[in-house]
Design a protein around this motif. Structure first.
Motif, mmCIF file in Angstrom:
data_model
loop_
_atom_site.group_PDB
_atom_site.id
_atom_site.type_symbol
_atom_site.label_atom_id
_atom_site.label_comp_id
_atom_site.label_asym_id
_atom_site.label_seq_id
_atom_site.Cartn_x
_atom_site.Cartn_y
_atom_site.Cartn_z
ATOM 1 N N ARG B 210 17.405 68.798 50.767
ATOM 2 C CA ARG B 210 16.689 69.087 49.528
ATOM 3 C C ARG B 210 17.598 68.729 48.352
ATOM 4 N NH1 ARG B 210 13.320 74.483 48.592
ATOM 5 N NH2 ARG B 210 11.823 73.388 47.338
ATOM 6 N N ASP B 211 17.007 68.198 47.291
ATOM 7 C CA ASP B 211 17.780 67.953 46.079
ATOM 8 C C ASP B 211 18.353 69.271 45.578
ATOM 9 O OD1 ASP B 211 17.528 65.290 45.971
ATOM 10 O OD2 ASP B 211 15.956 65.235 44.451
ATOM 11 N N ASP B 212 19.635 69.264 45.307
ATOM 12 C CA ASP B 212 20.288 70.483 44.856
ATOM 13 C C ASP B 212 20.610 70.327 43.373
ATOM 14 O OD1 ASP B 212 21.871 72.611 44.352
ATOM 15 O OD2 ASP B 212 23.343 72.219 45.931
ATOM 16 N N PRO B 213 19.851 71.007 42.501
ATOM 17 C CA PRO B 213 20.059 70.798 41.067
ATOM 18 C C PRO B 213 21.454 71.214 40.606
ATOM 19 C CG PRO B 213 18.517 72.607 41.459
ATOM 20 C CD PRO B 213 18.791 71.966 42.780
ATOM 21 N N ALA B 214 22.115 72.087 41.374
ATOM 22 C CA ALA B 214 23.418 72.566 40.947
ATOM 23 C C ALA B 214 24.538 71.604 41.342
ATOM 24 C CB ALA B 214 23.690 73.944 41.541
ATOM 25 N N LEU B 215 24.223 70.667 42.252
ATOM 26 C CA LEU B 215 25.270 69.783 42.766
ATOM 27 C C LEU B 215 25.932 68.971 41.646
ATOM 28 C CD1 LEU B 215 26.689 68.900 45.320
ATOM 29 C CD2 LEU B 215 24.929 67.182 45.666
ATOM 30 N N LEU B 216 25.111 68.517 40.703
ATOM 31 C CA LEU B 216 25.650 67.738 39.590
ATOM 32 C C LEU B 216 26.653 68.577 38.791
ATOM 33 C CD1 LEU B 216 25.552 65.153 37.878
ATOM 34 C CD2 LEU B 216 23.709 66.200 36.567
ATOM 35 N N ARG B 217 26.299 69.850 38.599
ATOM 36 C CA ARG B 217 27.202 70.728 37.838
ATOM 37 C C ARG B 217 28.501 70.954 38.608
ATOM 38 N NH1 ARG B 217 22.188 73.339 36.831
ATOM 39 N NH2 ARG B 217 22.595 75.002 38.296
ATOM 40 N N VAL B 218 28.387 71.059 39.961
ATOM 41 C CA VAL B 218 29.590 71.248 40.779
ATOM 42 C C VAL B 218 30.508 70.049 40.642
ATOM 43 C CG1 VAL B 218 30.446 71.515 43.138
ATOM 44 C CG2 VAL B 218 28.370 72.703 42.439
ATOM 45 N N LEU B 219 29.923 68.858 40.750
ATOM 46 C CA LEU B 219 30.734 67.640 40.698
ATOM 47 C C LEU B 219 31.323 67.434 39.301
ATOM 48 C CD1 LEU B 219 28.506 65.306 42.883
ATOM 49 C CD2 LEU B 219 30.702 66.320 43.501
ATOM 50 N N THR B 220 30.533 67.748 38.284
ATOM 51 C CA THR B 220 31.026 67.622 36.910
ATOM 52 C C THR B 220 32.247 68.505 36.710
ATOM 53 O OG1 THR B 220 28.745 67.307 36.246
ATOM 54 C CG2 THR B 220 30.318 67.699 34.491
ATOM 55 N N GLU B 221 32.142 69.707 37.261
ATOM 56 C CA GLU B 221 33.240 70.654 37.152
ATOM 57 C C GLU B 221 34.493 70.098 37.827
ATOM 58 O OE1 GLU B 221 32.999 74.433 39.357
ATOM 59 O OE2 GLU B 221 32.519 75.300 37.403
ATOM 60 N N GLN B 222 34.287 69.416 38.980
ATOM 61 C CA GLN B 222 35.425 68.906 39.736
ATOM 62 C C GLN B 222 36.115 67.745 39.033
ATOM 63 O OE1 GLN B 222 34.317 68.123 43.784
ATOM 64 N NE2 GLN B 222 34.336 70.286 44.309
ATOM 65 N N THR B 223 35.406 67.057 38.119
ATOM 66 C CA THR B 223 36.039 65.922 37.432
ATOM 67 C C THR B 223 37.071 66.399 36.401
ATOM 68 O OG1 THR B 223 34.296 65.854 35.777
ATOM 69 C CG2 THR B 223 34.012 64.433 37.684
ATOM 70 N N GLN B 224 37.202 67.715 36.257
ATOM 71 C CA GLN B 224 38.231 68.271 35.368
ATOM 72 C C GLN B 224 39.637 67.826 35.779
ATOM 73 O OE1 GLN B 224 37.582 70.035 32.683
ATOM 74 N NE2 GLN B 224 35.375 70.160 33.077
#
Lengths: 211, 245
Positions: B210-224
């Protein structure tokens, strides 16, 4: 009914409906026949909700329509649609309210009508169950996953996700609920901002999936 | 067709293979959209409404990026949950830990503690209690050592987080091709998750997630972790990819 009631027998077998005809006719969703044995004639039977100008106007107003064919003869007809689960509901002087696109077949003697639910403008996708089937007989319903019947009695209403709602029987009144508590259930924007509460006496049929 | 009323619906048990009934004798964390019906006086409160009032929720639900996808259901009655007609199962944790794909987790006891896994898109549950998860097809249990397709992976219990394994032939080709030419010619099967240690790996019998809408936020956070120059480079790569799509 004085004669011939339930001569045609509907029987669900997983995702296929078996309709055994003995010289009589059932109405089924157009294009749903996958196979048949015996001598069966298939005739376009117009759209559900009766004939005439008034019915046509109601269909136009509600946006509900279901294209039906008549299957007449002797033999067995196999009906299916999109590999959806099939459930046969027996009606005895009862009324079933159902989403038109969930209606697969009705046995003879049942009346089909389009009822304006008055809720349509308020919901996103689904044309909230504006097709009614009344009388004595059998109705075959399509669902995504096996149907679950939830009974409603005075003092014990049930609240359902409109996307999981398929049909209801008995005397039940749906009310749109859009409380703050409910709204928190809905995802950001794309979700259904309402729930449906059913009061009265009857059975609400839901599927274990959101359309 | 099986019919139920508020009394005869199962209590904290499956209604059928595709739906589960939560009994509100205690509170549950519930994913938005998982509820398909309820009886009784159930309250659905967003975590944001509770976190100030009840510190316990904030302590239990330790994942800010997923918090907006979840509510707390409390009150009295029974709540039926389902997920697109997929199989729904309950799992009991006994002083254990289990990591599950965020998109497949539907509900869990407020006695369990939730943390965000290091693996993007996965959540870790700790403690003792019940959780409800969906799977596309029945769940398959496997013991490590084991390599899993990332899409079929549902979760893992008790063993360390997986490392990534790349097919040897594909690796050889990427080295000789200096990576650039070979990227984009992937079969989709050269990248696997490698599990070691003792524990259990859970798989679903499908690669549909299933598309996980939070995944983008997780990955964005990791680009820190990237430097500003690297971040600009990443932006360029993503723009090029979006232009191709």
């Amino acid at each position: 009914m004085p004669y011939g009631r339930l001569m045609a027998v509907l029987h669900a077998s997983g995702r296929v409906l078996h309709a055994d005809l003995q010289g009589d006719a059932i109405r089924a969703a157009s294009g749903s026949m996958v196979a048949y044995t015996g001598q069966i004639e298939f005739v376009h039977a117009g759209v559900g909700g009766g004939e005439g100008l008034k019915a046509a106007l109601k269909r136009k107003a509600t946006g509900e329509s279901v294209s039906l064919m008549q299957c007449r003869g002797t033999g067995r007809v196999y009906l299916a649609q999109n590999a959806a689960d099939v459930t046969v509901v027996d009606l005895t002087a009862d009324t079933l309210v159902v989403e038109s696109d969930a209606l697969l077949a009705v046995s003879p003697g049942l009346r089909l009508d389009v009822r304006f639910a008055g809720l349509r403008g308020a919901t996103s996708g689904q044309g909230l169950a504006t097709t009614t089937v009344a009388g004595d007989g059998q109705v075959a319903i399509l669902s995504d996953g096996p149907l679950i019947g939830l009974s409603v009695s005075p003092g014990s209403p049930v609240t359902v996700d409109p996307d999981a709602y398929v049909a209801s029987t008995g005397q039940t009144t749906p009310t749109l609920v859009s409380g703050v508590s409910w709204r928190s259930l809905v995802g950001g924007g794309s979700g259904e901002p309402f729930s449906l509460r059913f009061d009265g006496t009857g059975l609400v049929l839901i599927q274990p999936a959101e359309r | 067709m099986d019919s139920y009323d508020a009394g005869s619906l199962p209590s904290d048990d499956n209604v059928n293979a595709y739906s589960f009934c939560l009994d509100l004798t205690h509170d549950w964390f519930l994913k938005r959209g998982a509820m398909i019906a309820y009886y009784g006086d159930a309250r659905f409160d967003p975590l944001s409404a509770l976190s100030s009032a009840s510190a316990f929720v904030a302590a239990r639900f330790s994942s800010p990026v997923y918090a907006q996808e979840w509510v707390v259901v409390s009150g009295a009655g029974k709540v039926v949950v389902a997920d697109r007609g997929h199989d729904v199962n309950s799992f009991d944790l006994d002083a254990g830990n289990l990591t599950v794909r965020a998109g497949n987790l539907l509900a869990f006891d407020t006695s369990l503690e939730l943390k965000q896994s290091i693996v993007p898109g996965f959540l870790t549950l700790l403690g003792t209690g019940t959780f409800i998860a969906s799977s596309n097809g029945p769940v398959i249990f496997v013991e490590p050592p084991f390599r899993a397709d990332p899409e079929a992976l549902l979760g893992w219990a008790d063993c360390p987080s997986p490392s990534q394994h790349f097919d040897a032939a594909w690796m050889a080709a990427s080295i000789t091709g200096m990576l650039t030419g070979v990227f984009g010619r992937a079969s989709g099967e050269e990248r696997q998750y490698d599990f070691t240690g003792s524990g259990t790996v859970l798989l679903q019998s499908s690669e549909q997630t299933r598309d996980d809408p939070a995944l983008l936020r997780v990955l964005t956070e990791q680009t820190q972790v990237l430097s500003p120059t690297q971040a600009a480079e990443l932006a360029g790569i993503l723009q090029a990819r979006a232009a191709r799509a």
